[in-house]
Design an enzyme around this catalytic site. Structure first.
Site, PDB file in Angstrom:
ATOM      1  CE1 TYR A 214      48.202  32.566  35.943  1.00 37.02           C
ATOM      2  CE2 TYR A 214      46.922  31.248  37.550  1.00 37.02           C
ATOM      3  CZ  TYR A 214      47.993  31.975  37.050  1.00 37.02           C
ATOM      4  OH  TYR A 214      48.734  32.881  38.076  1.00 37.02           O
TER       5      TYR A 214
ATOM      6  CE1 TYR B 176      43.266  30.682  38.584  1.00 38.21           C
ATOM      7  CE2 TYR B 176      43.708  28.337  37.779  1.00 38.21           C
ATOM      8  CZ  TYR B 176      42.845  29.833  37.423  1.00 38.21           C
ATOM      9  OH  TYR B 176      42.252  29.802  36.799  1.00 38.21           O
TER      10      TYR B 176
HETATM   11  P1  ZID Z   1      35.957  38.314  34.716  1.00 41.03           P
HETATM   12  O1  ZID Z   1      35.201  38.469  36.173  1.00 41.03           O
HETATM   13  O2  ZID Z   1      35.744  39.877  34.068  1.00 41.03           O
HETATM   14  O3  ZID Z   1      35.140  37.347  33.818  1.00 41.03           O
HETATM   15  C1  ZID Z   1      34.740  36.289  34.292  1.00 41.03           C
HETATM   16  C2  ZID Z   1      33.171  36.230  33.928  1.00 41.03           C
HETATM   17  O4  ZID Z   1      32.850  35.091  33.942  1.00 41.03           O
HETATM   18  C3  ZID Z   1      32.248  37.287  34.720  1.00 41.03           C
HETATM   19  O5  ZID Z   1      31.715  38.084  34.027  1.00 41.03           O
HETATM   20  C4  ZID Z   1      31.250  36.409  35.426  1.00 41.03           C
HETATM   21  O6  ZID Z   1      30.063  36.812  35.511  1.00 41.03           O
HETATM   22  C5  ZID Z   1      31.470  35.185  34.217  1.00 41.03           C
HETATM   23  N1  ZID Z   1      30.629  33.822  34.740  1.00 41.03           N
HETATM   24  C6  ZID Z   1      31.016  33.383  35.868  1.00 41.03           C
HETATM   25  N2  ZID Z   1      30.205  31.975  35.662  1.00 41.03           N
HETATM   26  C7  ZID Z   1      29.526  31.902  34.845  1.00 41.03           C
HETATM   27  C8  ZID Z   1      28.535  31.145  34.270  1.00 41.03           C
HETATM   28  N3  ZID Z   1      28.216  30.062  34.843  1.00 41.03           N
HETATM   29  N4  ZID Z   1      28.091  31.540  33.323  1.00 41.03           N
HETATM   30  C9  ZID Z   1      28.066  32.911  32.671  1.00 41.03           C
HETATM   31  N5  ZID Z   1      29.243  33.646  32.990  1.00 41.03           N
HETATM   32  C10 ZID Z   1      29.821  33.223  34.016  1.00 41.03           C
HETATM   33  O7  ZID Z   1      37.537  37.879  35.025  1.00 41.03           O
HETATM   34  P2  ZID Z   1      38.937  37.614  33.956  1.00 41.03           P
HETATM   35  O8  ZID Z   1      38.644  38.671  32.810  1.00 41.03           O
HETATM   36  O9  ZID Z   1      39.656  37.501  34.752  1.00 41.03           O
HETATM   37  O10 ZID Z   1      38.157  36.021  33.358  1.00 41.03           O
HETATM   38  C11 ZID Z   1      38.077  35.984  32.016  1.00 41.03           C
HETATM   39  C12 ZID Z   1      39.041  34.710  31.633  1.00 41.03           C
HETATM   40  O11 ZID Z   1      40.206  35.083  31.757  1.00 41.03           O
HETATM   41  C13 ZID Z   1      38.574  33.399  32.675  1.00 41.03           C
HETATM   42  O12 ZID Z   1      38.609  32.514  31.912  1.00 41.03           O
HETATM   43  C14 ZID Z   1      39.726  33.615  33.366  1.00 41.03           C
HETATM   44  O13 ZID Z   1      40.349  32.531  34.048  1.00 41.03           O
HETATM   45  C15 ZID Z   1      41.059  34.112  32.436  1.00 41.03           C
HETATM   46  N6  ZID Z   1      42.099  34.347  33.021  1.00 41.03           N
HETATM   47  C16 ZID Z   1      42.214  35.889  33.835  1.00 41.03           C
HETATM   48  C17 ZID Z   1      43.438  36.152  34.474  1.00 41.03           C
HETATM   49  C18 ZID Z   1      43.399  37.245  35.063  1.00 41.03           C
HETATM   50  O14 ZID Z   1      44.415  37.771  35.601  1.00 41.03           O
HETATM   51  N7  ZID Z   1      42.369  38.142  35.181  1.00 41.03           N
HETATM   52  C19 ZID Z   1      44.458  34.929  34.469  1.00 41.03           C
HETATM   53  C20 ZID Z   1      44.486  33.888  33.558  1.00 41.03           C
HETATM   54  C21 ZID Z   1      43.224  33.840  32.976  1.00 41.03           C
HETATM   55  C22 ZID Z   1      45.011  34.995  35.888  1.00 41.03           C
HETATM   56  O15 ZID Z   1      44.458  34.391  36.746  1.00 41.03           O
HETATM   57  N8  ZID Z   1      49.131  35.722  36.982  1.00 41.03           N
HETATM   58  C23 ZID Z   1      48.196  35.736  37.691  1.00 41.03           C
HETATM   59  C24 ZID Z   1      46.892  35.296  37.499  1.00 41.03           C
HETATM   60  C25 ZID Z   1      46.462  35.215  36.142  1.00 41.03           C
HETATM   61  C26 ZID Z   1      47.381  35.319  34.998  1.00 41.03           C
HETATM   62  C27 ZID Z   1      48.708  35.596  35.599  1.00 41.03           C
END
Ligand code: ZID
Length: 229
Positions: free
Chosen positions: A171, A181
């Protein structure tokens, strides 16, 4: 066909699910790693058809997940797991969910993979500004969101076919100030990006594995809702 392991899928709203679908549509076999506390509800919902609409691929067929592995990426091996977590009823119901054991299970079941996806992050104090973040909260964010990628690669590289590829999601808050954040999550993404360069160098030289990170746009995943984005 290629085989992919996607860590961080626990519902149909996040990046992990979307990436799994794209890879399935391209013909890959899909294995996922699901955070232990979320495993039961994910498996139950999947079995009951709750995700069937989101499983539809461009050709009309449904994405098949060949196997779901329990995973907690903050623990590398069984000896690292504290007693209270081992005996916690959300954890004691499944086994072999440390990174090392998970990789061993995948190896036993399938022998090798071609694609590794890290789609997970966790920052217990994400809603606190960095100035108010505790040491524990900061280190927990780095452990779950940054070192987890190092650990996954370390344990999965031995079962990755040469020419294979790995990916994580970052991000832009790593480079620019994005209020909200917090909790060390901006630091965690900066570490993840720096590590991606170093790991690409190391894994590329040693094992012919590519290592990349995509800086994601906004997606209303469970994780994003939790931080009010
Ligand atoms: P998600 O909740 O679908 O995925 C996160 C997963 O991690 C969940 O399934 C949790 O169960 C799992 N998890 C947590 N802790 C553990 C652990 N200890 N062991 C195993 N699993 C675990 O959310 P997602 O799809 O947003 O996240 C996936 C990746 O995308 C993460 O690395 C985020 O940081 C990244 N990401 C998401 C976004 C977004 O918008 N959803 C952005 C950037 C990066 C972002 O935040 N403007 C504003 C915000 C953003 C971008 C632009």
């Amino acid at each position: 066909g290629k085989r992919a392991f996607i860590a961080g899928v626990a519902d149909d709203n996040g990046y992990g699910w979307a990436i799994a679908k794209s890879l399935a549509a391209a013909g890959a076999e899909i294995l996922v790693g699901t955070w232990v506390p979320a495993l039961n509800i994910f498996e139950t919902s999947l079995r009951r058809g709750k995700f069937d609409e989101s499983r539809v691929l461009p050709d009309g067929s449904l994405m098949e997940i060949t196997k779901i592995y329990p995973l907690d990426a903050i623990y590398d091996k069984l000896e690292d797991v504290p007693e209270d977590v081992k005996s916690n009823k959300r954890y004691s119901g499944s086994s072999k969910w440390t990174v090392q054991e998970c990789a061993e299970s995948v190896k036993q079941d399938f022998g090798s993979i071609d694609i590794l996806v890290h789609s997970l992050a966790n920052g217990p104090e994400v809603s606190k500004p960095l100035l108010e973040t505790s040491r524990n909260g900061y280190l927990a964010a780095l452990s779950a969101s940054s070192y987890s990628y190092v650990s996954l690669l370390k344990h999965f590289i031995p079962l990755m076919n040469p020419g294979g590829s790995s990916l994580s999601l970052t991000y832009i808050a790593s480079e620019r100030i994005i209020p909200g954040y917090g909790g060390g999550m901006s630091s965690a993404k900066a570490a993840l990006e720096s590590d991606t360069r170093v790991l690409a160098f190391e894994a590329g030289r040693k094992h012919r594995i590519r290592v990349n990170a995509i800086s994601a746009g906004p997606l209303r995943s469970r994780a994003a809702k939790a931080i009010g984005f």
